[in-house]
Motif scaffolding. Structure first.
Motif, PDB file in Angstrom:
ATOM      1  N   LEU A  29     100.608  52.390 -38.019  1.00 59.78           N
ATOM      2  CA  LEU A  29     101.260  51.222 -37.439  1.00 59.78           C
ATOM      3  C   LEU A  29     101.645  50.196 -38.498  1.00 59.78           C
ATOM      4  O   LEU A  29     102.571  49.410 -38.300  1.00 59.78           O
ATOM      5  CB  LEU A  29     100.361  50.586 -36.377  1.00 59.78           C
ATOM      6  N   THR A  30     100.944  50.212 -39.638  1.00 61.51           N
ATOM      7  CA  THR A  30     101.335  49.296 -40.707  1.00 61.51           C
ATOM      8  C   THR A  30     102.700  49.661 -41.278  1.00 61.51           C
ATOM      9  O   THR A  30     103.350  48.825 -41.920  1.00 61.51           O
ATOM     10  CB  THR A  30     100.300  49.308 -41.852  1.00 61.51           C
ATOM     11  N   GLN A  31     103.164  50.888 -41.042  1.00 62.74           N
ATOM     12  CA  GLN A  31     104.484  51.294 -41.534  1.00 62.74           C
ATOM     13  C   GLN A  31     105.602  50.605 -40.756  1.00 62.74           C
ATOM     14  O   GLN A  31     106.755  50.600 -41.191  1.00 62.74           O
ATOM     15  CB  GLN A  31     104.645  52.814 -41.442  1.00 62.74           C
ATOM     16  N   ALA A  32     105.268  50.037 -39.589  1.00 64.44           N
ATOM     17  CA  ALA A  32     106.245  49.258 -38.811  1.00 64.44           C
ATOM     18  C   ALA A  32     105.794  47.810 -38.681  1.00 64.44           C
ATOM     19  O   ALA A  32     106.127  47.129 -37.707  1.00 64.44           O
ATOM     20  CB  ALA A  32     106.439  49.887 -37.437  1.00 64.44           C
ATOM     21  N   LYS A  33     105.037  47.350 -39.663  1.00 69.06           N
ATOM     22  CA  LYS A  33     104.501  45.988 -39.637  1.00 69.06           C
ATOM     23  C   LYS A  33     105.629  44.964 -39.531  1.00 69.06           C
ATOM     24  O   LYS A  33     106.715  45.148 -40.068  1.00 69.06           O
ATOM     25  CB  LYS A  33     103.684  45.746 -40.911  1.00 69.06           C
ATOM     26  N   ASP A  34     105.346  43.886 -38.816  1.00 64.87           N
ATOM     27  CA  ASP A  34     106.291  42.774 -38.630  1.00 64.87           C
ATOM     28  C   ASP A  34     107.518  43.170 -37.814  1.00 64.87           C
ATOM     29  O   ASP A  34     108.574  42.529 -37.923  1.00 64.87           O
ATOM     30  CB  ASP A  34     106.733  42.202 -39.981  1.00 64.87           C
ATOM     31  N   THR A  35     107.408  44.220 -37.011  1.00 64.41           N
ATOM     32  CA  THR A  35     108.455  44.591 -36.064  1.00 64.41           C
ATOM     33  C   THR A  35     107.826  44.667 -34.672  1.00 64.41           C
ATOM     34  O   THR A  35     106.595  44.704 -34.548  1.00 64.41           O
ATOM     35  CB  THR A  35     109.081  45.964 -36.399  1.00 64.41           C
ATOM     36  N   TYR A  52     107.519  47.114 -32.973  1.00 70.03           N
ATOM     37  CA  TYR A  52     106.855  48.408 -32.850  1.00 70.03           C
ATOM     38  C   TYR A  52     105.614  48.506 -33.726  1.00 70.03           C
ATOM     39  O   TYR A  52     105.092  49.596 -33.953  1.00 70.03           O
ATOM     40  CB  TYR A  52     107.832  49.513 -33.233  1.00 70.03           C
ATOM     41  N   GLY A  53     105.126  47.381 -34.210  1.00 73.54           N
ATOM     42  CA  GLY A  53     104.032  47.390 -35.171  1.00 73.54           C
ATOM     43  C   GLY A  53     102.643  47.374 -34.567  1.00 73.54           C
ATOM     44  O   GLY A  53     101.668  47.194 -35.300  1.00 73.54           O
ATOM     45  N   HIS A  54     102.518  47.526 -33.249  1.00 72.65           N
ATOM     46  CA  HIS A  54     101.189  47.629 -32.656  1.00 72.65           C
ATOM     47  C   HIS A  54     101.187  48.723 -31.597  1.00 72.65           C
ATOM     48  O   HIS A  54     102.225  49.133 -31.091  1.00 72.65           O
ATOM     49  CB  HIS A  54     100.738  46.292 -32.055  1.00 72.65           C
TER      50      HIS A  54
END
Length: 478
Positions: A189-195, A197-199
């Motif tokens: 999930l860190t690969q989509a951090k600050d989006t 979809y990040g959780h």
């Protein structure tokens, strides 16, 4: 409701009718456009309605059926959750089975069970859907019940607490008690951090535990709205059905604020390598992931075909590579496709004598071959035929067809069956090769899933074991 296999891949990396039945065929046996003809015939039978409040309705009659399937999809999912409220979309999905203004408590489930109805729901990043199949005679009652729970849910502190416990138990079963999953989920999930979809769709334990009746009510008032709903009805129903829908849903008002506009997000693929160590892991595995594109992107159709070609079909490059002298025990891939981003994933379980590095190298070689040499017209036609076969099987099952119609993209609003096919059919070998170069040759996320014993000493021993002994160990694991 939140299916464990879908959840695992999401977090670690979803009545045959004679009139519509189509046998499975290949591109060599039939021209692709002839194969696609049932999609066009079926689509012509659909009637489209849009209520004044924006609710979209699609009706597909099946005269020979004694049942009717309803599917309602709302464009609300985990992407719409704010900080401190992760898991609300999924938790609220649970709440809609636990009472409404005119059907309190478990009335909905009890009524559907008494009708021998089948019903369920699921939540994803971009949407939440609800679906049921009931005898045709119960359609009017079912529409009334659906409208009542969607428009007038009755949330109480007691039912919220009850469903919090249910979701937390679900989280423990599908995530926390499974080898590798929690740590792998948090890393990926860190690969989509600050989006958006990040959780995780299921949310965090703390946020779910702290959810309140007031906050969930506000979530409903903000996101459950007629202009975010697509309703599809497939099966035997009377001519008055559209009027019934209007009577039940037509007075539903939208919130003052407009629907959110889609975000424009882009992700770059670059090499990322990490590992997860879990003492509960029975065997090592390799998880690979590539950022791709969202559903409306011009490359989405080509990526879908490429995923089949590389990883998913029984004749895919990866599966073919393991038929004679296999390096892997198991492989599986369930790509995630959201509105504004996509993730291609591949999980591989190695044989005892095979390293994870070798598995990763096999994948890299397969991608390099495609990016360099491309694909033949015949192979591409076979991929399109495979896509068509899956779509044709879909229209044989009214419940799945209703759900597919309610998941229609805005660009396909009047061509829900043929629009996606025409984009698939337009993919050329050149485009497929370009997609491989653009999205799959620039690096990927690699996550090694490791039991401690594999790291310490046993991997070296396994490489020296006689074949028969290592095969026995593999059989025990499987």
């Amino acid at each position: 409701m939140y299916h464990s296999i879908t959840g695992l891949l999401m977090l670690v990396t979803s009545l045959t009718t004679a009139a519509l039945f189509v046998p499975v065929v290949t591109a060599n046996e039939l021209n692709l456009q002839q194969m696609a003809a049932p999609l066009y015939r079926t689509e012509k039978q659909i009637t489209f309605h849009r209520l004044d409040n924006g609710l979209q309705l699609r009706l597909l009659p099946l005269a020979d059926s004694q049942l009717v399937s309803l599917a309602s999809q709302f464009s609300v999912g985990s992407r719409d959750e704010t900080s401190g409220q992760t898991g609300y979309a999924h938790l609220f999905e649970h709440m809609l089975f636990k009472g409404s203004e005119n059907a309190p408590g478990d009335s909905y489930a009890q009524t559907m069970s008494a009708l021998s109805g089948q019903f369920n729901a699921s939540t994803f990043f971009d949407f939440t859907n609800y679906y049921l199949t009931i005898p045709s005679e119960a359609l009017k009652l079912s529409l009334w019940l659906e409208a009542d729970r969607f428009i007038r849910p009755a949330l109480t502190d007691k039912t919220v607490k009850n469903q919090q416990d249910t979701v937390l138990e679900e989280m423990a079963t599908s995530i926390d008690n499974q080898p590798y999953v929690r740590k792998a989920m948090e890393f990926l999930l860190t690969q989509a951090k600050d989006t958006p979809y990040g959780h995780a769709v299921i949310g965090s334990r703390e946020d779910v535990k702290n959810a309140t009746t007031e906050a969930l009510t506000k979530f409903h008032q903000t996101h459950y709205r007629p202009d975010a709903m697509q309703l599809s009805i497939v099966g035997r129903f009377p001519d008055s059905t559209s009027q019934w829908v209007k009577e039940e849903f037509g007075q539903w008002q939208n919130p003052v604020q407009a629907l959110k506009a889609p975000l424009n997000m882009q992700f770059e693929n670059s090499p990322v390598h990490a590992e997860v160590i879990d003492e509960r892991g029975p065997w090592p595995a390799l998880l690979l992931a590539w950022h791709t594109v969202g559903q409306t992107h011009r490359d989405a159709a080509a990526i879908s075909l490429l995923e089949d070609y590389l990883f998913q079909n029984r004749s895919s490059l990866i599966k073919q590579s393991g038929l004679t002298d296999p390096d892997q025990l198991l492989t599986y891939s369930i790509p995630l496709t959201m509105e504004q981003m996509g993730v291609t994933n591949l999980v591989m379980v190695p044989r005892a004598k095979t390293s994870l590095d070798r598995l990763a190298n096999n994948v890299e070689l397969a991608i390099k071959s495609l990016a360099t040499d491309g694909i033949s017209d015949e192979a591409l036609s076979q991929l399109k035929a495979s896509w068509l076969n899956k779509r044709l099987q879909l229209i044989e099952r009214p419940s799945l067809l209703a759900r597919a119609l309610s998941a229609t993209l805005a660009q396909d609003s009047l061509t829900p069956l043929t629009g996606p096919w025409e984009r698939i059919n337009a993919v050329s070998p050149t485009q497929l090769q370009a997609v491989a170069q653009t999205y799959f040759s620039q690096g990927y996320v690699r996550l090694d899933l490791l039991p401690p014993w594999y790291i310490r000493w046993t991997k070296t021993l396994l490489e020296w074991f006689p074949t028969g002994m290592s095969d026995t160990l593999e059989d025990l694991v499987l």
